[in-house]
Each structure stands twice: as structure tokens, then as C-alpha cells.
Design a protein around this motif. Structure first.
Motif, PDB file in Angstrom:
ATOM      1  N   ASP A 113       3.092  -2.906  -3.523  1.00 24.83           N
ATOM      2  CA  ASP A 113       2.150  -1.332  -2.894  1.00 24.83           C
ATOM      3  C   ASP A 113       2.838  -1.093  -1.727  1.00 24.83           C
ATOM      4  OD1 ASP A 113       0.703  -0.802  -5.249  1.00 24.83           O
ATOM      5  OD2 ASP A 113      -1.020  -2.018  -4.477  1.00 24.83           O
ATOM      6  N   PHE A 114       3.226  -1.900  -0.660  1.00 23.19           N
ATOM      7  CA  PHE A 114       3.720  -1.959   0.886  1.00 23.19           C
ATOM      8  C   PHE A 114       4.713  -1.558   0.761  1.00 23.19           C
ATOM      9  CE2 PHE A 114       5.816  -3.679   3.816  1.00 23.19           C
ATOM     10  CZ  PHE A 114       5.686  -2.836   4.782  1.00 23.19           C
ATOM     11  N   GLY A 115       5.824  -1.866  -0.462  1.00 24.52           N
ATOM     12  CA  GLY A 115       7.194  -0.440  -0.267  1.00 24.52           C
ATOM     13  C   GLY A 115       6.954   0.426  -0.809  1.00 24.52           C
ATOM     14  N   ARG A 116       5.706   1.053  -2.339  1.00 26.03           N
ATOM     15  CA  ARG A 116       5.942   2.059  -2.442  1.00 26.03           C
ATOM     16  C   ARG A 116       5.400   2.793  -1.315  1.00 26.03           C
ATOM     17  NH1 ARG A 116       4.039   0.285  -7.257  1.00 26.03           N
ATOM     18  NH2 ARG A 116       2.131   0.104  -7.138  1.00 26.03           N
ATOM     19  N   LEU A 117       4.710   2.130  -0.381  1.00 22.10           N
ATOM     20  CA  LEU A 117       3.675   3.194   0.203  1.00 22.10           C
ATOM     21  C   LEU A 117       5.273   3.722   2.000  1.00 22.10           C
ATOM     22  CD1 LEU A 117       0.643   1.982   1.095  1.00 22.10           C
ATOM     23  CD2 LEU A 117       1.433   4.282   0.426  1.00 22.10           C
ATOM     24  N   GLY A 169       7.478   6.904   3.062  1.00 23.45           N
ATOM     25  CA  GLY A 169       7.383   6.956   4.153  1.00 23.45           C
ATOM     26  C   GLY A 169       6.239   7.234   5.451  1.00 23.45           C
ATOM     27  N   ARG A 170       4.904   6.910   4.150  1.00 21.49           N
ATOM     28  CA  ARG A 170       3.680   6.964   4.623  1.00 21.49           C
ATOM     29  C   ARG A 170       3.716   5.858   5.807  1.00 21.49           C
ATOM     30  NH1 ARG A 170       0.364   8.064  -0.888  1.00 21.49           N
ATOM     31  NH2 ARG A 170       1.537   9.163  -1.058  1.00 21.49           N
TER      32      ARG A 170
END
Length: 120
Positions: A111-115, A119-120
């Protein structure tokens, strides 16, 4: 040209006797000098090869000694890791940490990688 029978008119001393004799002496001396240089060079090469093999043998022995000395610490580390694995197995036995918590940690990283890539 080269006959064992003497010439009837005789030999001229300088070009037919003395000159070949001096050429023979000079060539014989040159062969002796070259042989001496080759012998000395052979001794030098022999000593150099012996020294090379002696140094290589010492290096190989030093490597063997190093591996022998480093064996005990590595075996101790192996024993520590095996004991830690046994302890971990007893600690986590019949808990949900490995099946549940580990998956939650992996999904949190995902999840951290996706966020972060969004660019969030």
C-alpha cells in the motif's frame, strides 16, 4: 673445394689457412660465451622458478590456515542461527503471526508503495 689431398700449387697462408683458423677460433669462443650466458641464465630462471613455487606454496598454506581459523566462528554462527530458529519456532508455534501478521506487513508495504508511486 674440401679435399684431403693437398693442392699441387700449395696454399696461400693468409686467406686459406690463417683466416679460416681465426674464424674457427672466434666462432668457438662465441659458442663458449653463449653457452656460459645460457648456463647463467638457466640458473637465474631456475632460482626464480623455485622462489615462485616457494612463495606460492606459502600463500596456499596461509590460505589453508585462514580457512581453518575461520571455520570455528562460522560454525558458532551456524549454531546460534539454528538455536534462534528453534526458539522462534517455539515462540510463534500456534500463533497467527506468521500467517496473519506477516501478510499484513507485506500488504502495508505494498500500500505504501502504491501511494508513493501515485504521488500522494
Amino acid at each position: 673445394m674440401c679435399s684431403p689431398v693437398p693442392k699441387p700449387e700449395g696454399y696461400r697462408v693468409c686467406p686459406q689457412l690463417v683466416l679460416p683458423f681465426f674464424v674457427y677460433v672466434i666462432c668457438s669462443a662465441a659458442v663458449a660465451v653463449v653457452a656460459a650466458i645460457a648456463y647463467i641464465g638457466n640458473e637465474d630462471i631456475s632460482v626464480a622458478a623455485s622462489n615462485t613455487f616457494h612463495q606460492s606454496s606459502g600463500l596456499i598454506q596461509d590460505g589453508i590456515d585462514f580457512f581453518e581459523r575461520s571455520r570455528a566462528p562460522l560454525e558458532n554462527i551456524e549454531n546460534i542461527v539454528q538455536d534462534a530458529a528453534v526458539d522462534a519456532r517455539h515462540i510463534f508455534n500456534e500463533t497467527g503471526y506468521v500467517t496473519d501478521t506477516a501478510h499484513q506487513i507485506v500488504s502495508s508495504f505494498a500500500d505504501f508503495g502504491r501511494l508513493h508511486t501515485d504521488g500522494r
